[in-house]
Design a protein around this motif. Structure first.
Motif, PDB file in Angstrom:
ATOM      1  N   LYS A 124       0.831  -1.207   0.000  1.00  0.00           N
ATOM      2  CA  LYS A 124       0.000   0.000   0.000  1.00  0.00           C
ATOM      3  C   LYS A 124       0.864   1.255   0.000  1.00  0.00           C
ATOM      4  CE  LYS A 124      -4.086   1.901   2.300  1.00  0.00           C
ATOM      5  NZ  LYS A 124      -5.045   1.695   3.424  1.00  0.00           N
ATOM      6  N   ARG A 125       1.963   1.232   0.725  1.00  0.00           N
ATOM      7  CA  ARG A 125       2.879   2.390   0.729  1.00  0.00           C
ATOM      8  C   ARG A 125       3.478   2.614  -0.658  1.00  0.00           C
ATOM      9  NH1 ARG A 125       4.250   0.332   5.935  1.00  0.00           N
ATOM     10  NH2 ARG A 125       5.979  -0.886   5.061  1.00  0.00           N
ATOM     11  N   ALA A 126       3.869   1.521  -1.304  1.00  0.00           N
ATOM     12  CA  ALA A 126       4.428   1.638  -2.656  1.00  0.00           C
ATOM     13  C   ALA A 126       3.381   2.166  -3.628  1.00  0.00           C
ATOM     14  CB  ALA A 126       4.957   0.278  -3.120  1.00  0.00           C
ATOM     15  N   LEU A 127       2.139   1.726  -3.484  1.00  0.00           N
ATOM     16  CA  LEU A 127       1.060   2.198  -4.348  1.00  0.00           C
ATOM     17  C   LEU A 127       0.846   3.699  -4.174  1.00  0.00           C
ATOM     18  CD1 LEU A 127      -1.397   1.847  -6.200  1.00  0.00           C
ATOM     19  CD2 LEU A 127      -2.713   1.139  -4.189  1.00  0.00           C
ATOM     20  N   ALA A 128       0.879   4.181  -2.932  1.00  0.00           N
ATOM     21  CA  ALA A 128       0.708   5.613  -2.683  1.00  0.00           C
ATOM     22  C   ALA A 128       1.806   6.432  -3.363  1.00  0.00           C
ATOM     23  CB  ALA A 128       0.685   5.881  -1.182  1.00  0.00           C
ATOM     24  N   LEU A 129       3.036   5.924  -3.337  1.00  0.00           N
ATOM     25  CA  LEU A 129       4.140   6.618  -4.010  1.00  0.00           C
ATOM     26  C   LEU A 129       3.939   6.615  -5.523  1.00  0.00           C
ATOM     27  CD1 LEU A 129       7.141   5.266  -1.908  1.00  0.00           C
ATOM     28  CD2 LEU A 129       6.173   7.574  -1.854  1.00  0.00           C
ATOM     29  N   PHE A 130       3.454   5.493  -6.052  1.00  0.00           N
ATOM     30  CA  PHE A 130       3.152   5.409  -7.487  1.00  0.00           C
ATOM     31  C   PHE A 130       2.121   6.467  -7.872  1.00  0.00           C
ATOM     32  CE2 PHE A 130      -0.131   3.929 -10.421  1.00  0.00           C
ATOM     33  CZ  PHE A 130       0.598   3.701 -11.581  1.00  0.00           C
ATOM     34  N   GLU A 131       1.071   6.576  -7.097  1.00  0.00           N
ATOM     35  CA  GLU A 131       0.024   7.555  -7.394  1.00  0.00           C
ATOM     36  C   GLU A 131       0.549   8.980  -7.294  1.00  0.00           C
ATOM     37  OE1 GLU A 131      -3.898   5.030  -5.899  1.00  0.00           O
ATOM     38  OE2 GLU A 131      -2.760   6.227  -4.448  1.00  0.00           O
ATOM     39  N   GLU A 149      10.499   6.741 -15.379  1.00  0.00           N
ATOM     40  CA  GLU A 149      10.472   7.960 -14.561  1.00  0.00           C
ATOM     41  C   GLU A 149      10.259   7.628 -13.082  1.00  0.00           C
ATOM     42  OE1 GLU A 149       7.438  10.376 -16.241  1.00  0.00           O
ATOM     43  OE2 GLU A 149       8.504  10.693 -18.141  1.00  0.00           O
ATOM     44  N   PHE A 150       9.377   6.668 -12.816  1.00  0.00           N
ATOM     45  CA  PHE A 150       9.116   6.280 -11.426  1.00  0.00           C
ATOM     46  C   PHE A 150      10.363   5.660 -10.800  1.00  0.00           C
ATOM     47  CE2 PHE A 150       7.281   3.114  -8.357  1.00  0.00           C
ATOM     48  CZ  PHE A 150       6.768   4.038  -7.457  1.00  0.00           C
ATOM     49  N   ARG A 151      11.062   4.835 -11.560  1.00  0.00           N
ATOM     50  CA  ARG A 151      12.298   4.216 -11.063  1.00  0.00           C
ATOM     51  C   ARG A 151      13.328   5.274 -10.704  1.00  0.00           C
ATOM     52  NH1 ARG A 151      15.547   0.271 -15.057  1.00  0.00           N
ATOM     53  NH2 ARG A 151      15.606   2.225 -16.237  1.00  0.00           N
ATOM     54  N   ALA A 152      13.506   6.260 -11.573  1.00  0.00           N
ATOM     55  CA  ALA A 152      14.471   7.330 -11.304  1.00  0.00           C
ATOM     56  C   ALA A 152      14.062   8.146 -10.076  1.00  0.00           C
ATOM     57  CB  ALA A 152      14.588   8.232 -12.535  1.00  0.00           C
ATOM     58  N   TRP A 153      12.773   8.392  -9.950  1.00  0.00           N
ATOM     59  CA  TRP A 153      12.258   9.177  -8.820  1.00  0.00           C
ATOM     60  C   TRP A 153      12.498   8.454  -7.497  1.00  0.00           C
ATOM     61  CZ3 TRP A 153       7.849   8.459  -5.541  1.00  0.00           C
ATOM     62  CH2 TRP A 153       7.460   9.593  -4.821  1.00  0.00           C
ATOM     63  N   LEU A 154      12.283   7.147  -7.474  1.00  0.00           N
ATOM     64  CA  LEU A 154      12.512   6.376  -6.255  1.00  0.00           C
ATOM     65  C   LEU A 154      13.959   6.430  -5.794  1.00  0.00           C
ATOM     66  CD1 LEU A 154      10.438   3.103  -6.907  1.00  0.00           C
ATOM     67  CD2 LEU A 154       9.907   4.899  -5.256  1.00  0.00           C
ATOM     68  N   GLN A 155      14.890   6.528  -6.763  1.00  0.00           N
ATOM     69  CA  GLN A 155      16.324   6.486  -6.439  1.00  0.00           C
ATOM     70  C   GLN A 155      16.941   7.868  -6.269  1.00  0.00           C
ATOM     71  OE1 GLN A 155      18.495   3.071  -8.651  1.00  0.00           O
ATOM     72  NE2 GLN A 155      16.850   3.663 -10.049  1.00  0.00           N
ATOM     73  N   HIS A 156      16.138   8.926  -6.429  1.00  0.00           N
ATOM     74  CA  HIS A 156      16.701  10.276  -6.340  1.00  0.00           C
ATOM     75  C   HIS A 156      17.273  10.519  -4.946  1.00  0.00           C
ATOM     76  CE1 HIS A 156      17.100  14.630  -6.512  1.00  0.00           C
ATOM     77  NE2 HIS A 156      16.994  14.521  -7.829  1.00  0.00           N
ATOM     78  N   HIS A 167      14.215  -0.562  -4.370  1.00  0.00           N
ATOM     79  CA  HIS A 167      13.988  -1.825  -5.089  1.00  0.00           C
ATOM     80  C   HIS A 167      12.688  -2.481  -4.633  1.00  0.00           C
ATOM     81  CE1 HIS A 167      14.741  -5.914  -6.591  1.00  0.00           C
ATOM     82  NE2 HIS A 167      14.416  -6.321  -5.382  1.00  0.00           N
ATOM     83  N   ASP A 168      12.475  -2.525  -3.324  1.00  0.00           N
ATOM     84  CA  ASP A 168      11.272  -3.175  -2.789  1.00  0.00           C
ATOM     85  C   ASP A 168      10.015  -2.452  -3.263  1.00  0.00           C
ATOM     86  OD1 ASP A 168      12.876  -4.985  -1.527  1.00  0.00           O
ATOM     87  OD2 ASP A 168      12.725  -4.066   0.460  1.00  0.00           O
ATOM     88  N   GLY A 194      10.966  -6.035 -16.518  1.00  0.00           N
ATOM     89  CA  GLY A 194      12.399  -5.837 -16.739  1.00  0.00           C
ATOM     90  C   GLY A 194      12.948  -4.534 -16.190  1.00  0.00           C
ATOM     91  N   LEU A 195      12.088  -3.649 -15.701  1.00  0.00           N
ATOM     92  CA  LEU A 195      12.560  -2.398 -15.102  1.00  0.00           C
ATOM     93  C   LEU A 195      12.892  -2.679 -13.636  1.00  0.00           C
ATOM     94  CD1 LEU A 195      10.108   0.293 -16.548  1.00  0.00           C
ATOM     95  CD2 LEU A 195      12.436  -0.233 -17.278  1.00  0.00           C
ATOM     96  N   ASP A 196      14.156  -2.808 -13.334  1.00  0.00           N
ATOM     97  CA  ASP A 196      14.577  -3.195 -11.986  1.00  0.00           C
ATOM     98  C   ASP A 196      15.476  -2.137 -11.374  1.00  0.00           C
ATOM     99  OD1 ASP A 196      13.294  -5.751 -12.080  1.00  0.00           O
ATOM    100  OD2 ASP A 196      14.913  -6.441 -13.384  1.00  0.00           O
ATOM    101  N   ILE A 197      15.671  -2.262 -10.088  1.00  0.00           N
ATOM    102  CA  ILE A 197      16.604  -1.403  -9.355  1.00  0.00           C
ATOM    103  C   ILE A 197      17.599  -2.307  -8.656  1.00  0.00           C
ATOM    104  CG2 ILE A 197      16.868   0.231  -7.446  1.00  0.00           C
ATOM    105  CD1 ILE A 197      14.096   1.303  -8.067  1.00  0.00           C
ATOM    106  N   ASP A 198      18.862  -2.144  -8.971  1.00  0.00           N
ATOM    107  CA  ASP A 198      19.894  -2.923  -8.299  1.00  0.00           C
ATOM    108  C   ASP A 198      19.999  -2.457  -6.857  1.00  0.00           C
ATOM    109  OD1 ASP A 198      20.503  -4.323 -10.602  1.00  0.00           O
ATOM    110  OD2 ASP A 198      22.001  -2.866 -11.254  1.00  0.00           O
ATOM    111  N   SER A 199      19.917  -3.398  -5.943  1.00  0.00           N
ATOM    112  CA  SER A 199      19.979  -3.029  -4.527  1.00  0.00           C
ATOM    113  C   SER A 199      21.201  -3.652  -3.890  1.00  0.00           C
ATOM    114  CB  SER A 199      18.723  -3.511  -3.796  1.00  0.00           C
ATOM    115  OG  SER A 199      18.647  -4.922  -3.809  1.00  0.00           O
ATOM    116  N   SER A 200      21.664  -3.001  -2.871  1.00  0.00           N
ATOM    117  CA  SER A 200      22.801  -3.518  -2.115  1.00  0.00           C
ATOM    118  C   SER A 200      22.512  -3.314  -0.640  1.00  0.00           C
ATOM    119  CB  SER A 200      24.103  -2.787  -2.494  1.00  0.00           C
ATOM    120  OG  SER A 200      23.973  -1.391  -2.268  1.00  0.00           O
ATOM    121  N   THR A 201      23.035  -4.201   0.186  1.00  0.00           N
ATOM    122  CA  THR A 201      22.834  -4.099   1.620  1.00  0.00           C
ATOM    123  C   THR A 201      23.669  -2.959   2.176  1.00  0.00           C
ATOM    124  OG1 THR A 201      22.489  -6.479   1.710  1.00  0.00           O
ATOM    125  CG2 THR A 201      22.958  -5.364   3.796  1.00  0.00           C
TER     126      THR A 201
END
Length: 421
Positions: A124-131, A149-156, A167-168, A194-201
């Motif tokens: 639900k939190r991810a959906l709110a960010l999408f909206e 655009e959403f992928r870039a925004w999440l990583q800004h 990524h999550d 196929g639109l992914d975000i490489d994540s690292s711990t």
């Protein structure tokens, strides 16, 4: 009762909506990519039976004859009559459904199967960010460019989130889009595939140091058996569960769900039977089912006496631990984090770091890798035969577990003194 994807009713009549695959020959005729077939006024059971047959015919390329000169109706949809003769007649298609949005998909996704509260909340939190970022376009208008655009925004950098968090959140939205495509057939494809975000711990877990272990054991809880008042600590669990983690490497969820019946005496050896044999028992993997001998240090500290004090085999080993929906050790894990910080220890080492601590201790004791995997519940490495047919004798496991040593670390027999009071 059976269900059929795409089946819907208008008044007394049933219809079947079939989404054509992208490579279907009928795509040139039906530009919308959908064929709506009338099943007529019939019972739901009969509609499902007819619909299954018609759906199979359409997907094989056997489309119904069109309105005139081999052309589809204006909407690209044709409604066949349900007569046994197979004759078709054109009718006005049903009213086009209103635009679908991702929040509607989320509602159906939550109802599709049982999901725990944390999973639903995260999605639900991810959906709110999408909206928020996309402006919430209808699914039919959602493009791959929106995903980029959403992928870039999440990583800004201004968002201040880790790559794993980004990524999550991207994965949750993609899961909803996949559900809309595969399960609900609201869209012809998953546009963000196929639109992914490489994540690292951000922080790498590590073993507890000698100093950190001694800090833990010198606190009043373990030095004096001074059980905390916080209900999340679970009473006696606050004392025993960290010690069990320290001398077995078991996961916190595995330890919290232990019942009295899961502590067995086999040929003179006290054993933790880590199992998913129970309605409320869950393990991370099938390899996690295992028997772990109880370390002699735990016996010295009085664990056997604690076990004998639990009257019924069906009782939990930790009856005072509150259960959190979907996460057996959720509340206890939260308490342990607070306890650790109160002792001046940082975010790491956490409880899971006991697994790294035990693995290091076993490796330092020159225990074979296969035995370490067997004790920690890891998938055995090597050939299929080695993974499936290798069973470790309890004697070997007991010898291995005794290799866990912490030079410079001592624990008080606080529980035994408590019994004498």
């Amino acid at each position: 009762m059976s269900t059929l994807t795409g089946l819907f009713s208008r008044g007394p009549s049933f219809y079947l909506r079939v989404v054509l695959p992208l490579d279907h020959p009928g795509r040139s005729r039906y530009r919308s990519g959908r064929v709506v077939l009338s099943l007529g006024a019939c019972s739901r059971r009969e509609a499902i039976s007819k619909g299954i047959m018609l759906r199979a015919e359409v997907l094989r390329g056997e489309l119904p004859p069109t309105a005139s000169a081999g052309h589809p109706t204006a909407t690209g949809q044709l409604l066949p009559l349900p007569a046994a003769s197979g004759n078709y007649a054109t009718t006005l298609p049903p009213t086009a459904p209103p635009p679908a949005y991702l929040r509607e998909v989320f509602g159906k996704w939550t109802e599709a199967k049982s999901r725990n509260k944390d999973t639903v909340a995260a999605c639900k939190r991810a959906l709110a960010l999408f909206e928020q970022q996309t402006g919430n376009p209808p699914l039919a208008a959602l493009s791959r460019a929106h995903g980029v655009e959403f992928r870039a925004w999440l990583q800004h950098p201004d968002r201040g989130t880790t790559t794993k968090t980004a990524h999550d959140r991207m994965t949750w939205v993609k899961s909803l889009l996949k559900f809309a495509h595969v399960d609900l057939e609201l869209i012809h494809r998953q546009p963000w595939e196929g639109l992914d975000i490489d994540s690292s711990t951000t922080h790498r877990r590590r073993p507890w140091s000698t100093e950190e272990l001694q800090t833990l054991l010198n606190a009043p809880l373990h030095a004096q058996y001074a059980l905390p008042a916080d209900i999340k600590s679970g009473g006696a669990a606050a004392y025993w569960v960290p010690l069990l983690g320290m001398f077995s490497g078991a996961r916190i969820s595995e330890l919290i769900q232990l019942r009295r019946r899961d502590i067995e005496l086999i040929n003179g050896t006290l054993v933790l039977n880590i199992t998913d044999d129970g309605d409320d028992l869950r393990l991370k993997t099938s390899a996690a089912v295992r028997k772990v001998p109880v370390h002699s240090e735990l016996i010295r500290l009085g664990f056997g006496d604690y076990v004998n004090g639990i009257a019924s085999p069906d009782l939990s080993m930790w009856p005072d631990v509150p259960r959190r929906d979907g996460k057996t050790g959720g509340y206890f894990s939260h308490w342990f984090g607070l306890h650790r910080r109160a002792l001046g220890l940082g975010r790491y080492p956490d409880f899971h770091c006991f697994r790294h601590t035990v693995r290091s201790a076993l490796a330092n004791g020159e225990v074979a890798e296969t035995l370490i995997d067997a004790l920690l519940g890891h998938e055995a490495k090597g050939s299929t035969g080695a993974r499936v047919y290798t069973h470790r004798a309890l004697a070997d496991l007991r010898t291995a577990i005794e290799k866990i040593e912490y030079p410079g670390v001592t624990a008080s027999v606080a529980y035994l003194r408590h019994l004498l009071l």
